[in-house]
Design a protein around this motif. Structure first.
Motif, PDB file in Angstrom:
ATOM      1  N   SER A  20      37.703  36.956  34.508  1.00 44.56           N
ATOM      2  CA  SER A  20      38.722  37.009  35.512  1.00 44.56           C
ATOM      3  C   SER A  20      38.468  35.986  36.613  1.00 44.56           C
ATOM      4  O   SER A  20      39.207  35.636  37.548  1.00 44.56           O
ATOM      5  N   ILE A  82      40.795  33.146  30.435  1.00 45.73           N
ATOM      6  CA  ILE A  82      41.948  34.283  30.324  1.00 45.73           C
ATOM      7  C   ILE A  82      43.198  33.510  30.443  1.00 45.73           C
ATOM      8  O   ILE A  82      43.219  32.585  31.040  1.00 45.73           O
ATOM      9  N   VAL A  87      45.706  38.222  31.767  1.00 41.15           N
ATOM     10  CA  VAL A  87      45.813  38.662  33.336  1.00 41.15           C
ATOM     11  C   VAL A  87      46.698  39.989  33.300  1.00 41.15           C
ATOM     12  O   VAL A  87      46.631  41.182  33.980  1.00 41.15           O
ATOM     13  N   LEU A  90      44.899  43.118  31.647  1.00 43.70           N
ATOM     14  CA  LEU A  90      43.954  43.466  32.646  1.00 43.70           C
ATOM     15  C   LEU A  90      44.313  43.868  33.883  1.00 43.70           C
ATOM     16  O   LEU A  90      43.896  45.230  34.128  1.00 43.70           O
TER      17      LEU A  90
END
Length: 118
Positions: A20, A82, A87, A90
């Motif tokens: 991230s 990512i 994203v 997550l």
């Protein structure tokens, strides 16, 4: 508000968290997972690379075109990043965690768990 994104496995969650804040190669991901979990999660290569393959197939991550300066790093290392789908997954998982912590606090379970740990 139900999410259409399915829950993540712990390994996938930790890998996405590690990615991230930037691209990493496999060993870098393992070290970041260990740091993020304060040493509670030690991800081995089998789990990491098996998860990364499934994550690549699902579009959660992609291989980066970037390579660190070959003078300073092994240019054969594959770096992962990512994706927008990753994203979103997550974010959905973090919202699920946030909800569970809120419920635990409302039921006054969270302080009890901490009291037993002391």
């Amino acid at each position: 508000m139900a999410s259409t994104t399915p829950p993540l496995t712990p390994a996938v969650f930790h890998i996405l968290m590690a990615l991230s804040n930037g691209e990493r190669h496999g060993y870098g991901i393992m070290k970041q997972v260990e740091a993020d979990s304060q040493g509670q999660v030690a991800m081995g290569p089998g789990t990491l690379y098996g998860s990364l393959k499934r994550m690549l197939d699902a579009g959660l991550v992609k291989e980066s075109d970037k390579r660190v300066d070959p003078e300073m790093d092994d240019e054969r290392r594959i770096y992962y990043q990512i994706t927008a789908v990753g994203v979103k997954a997550l974010d959905a998982e973090l919202e699920r965690y946030k909800h569970i912590v809120t419920v635990a606090q409302q039921r006054k379970l969270y302080p009890k768990a901490l009291a037993h740990a002391v």
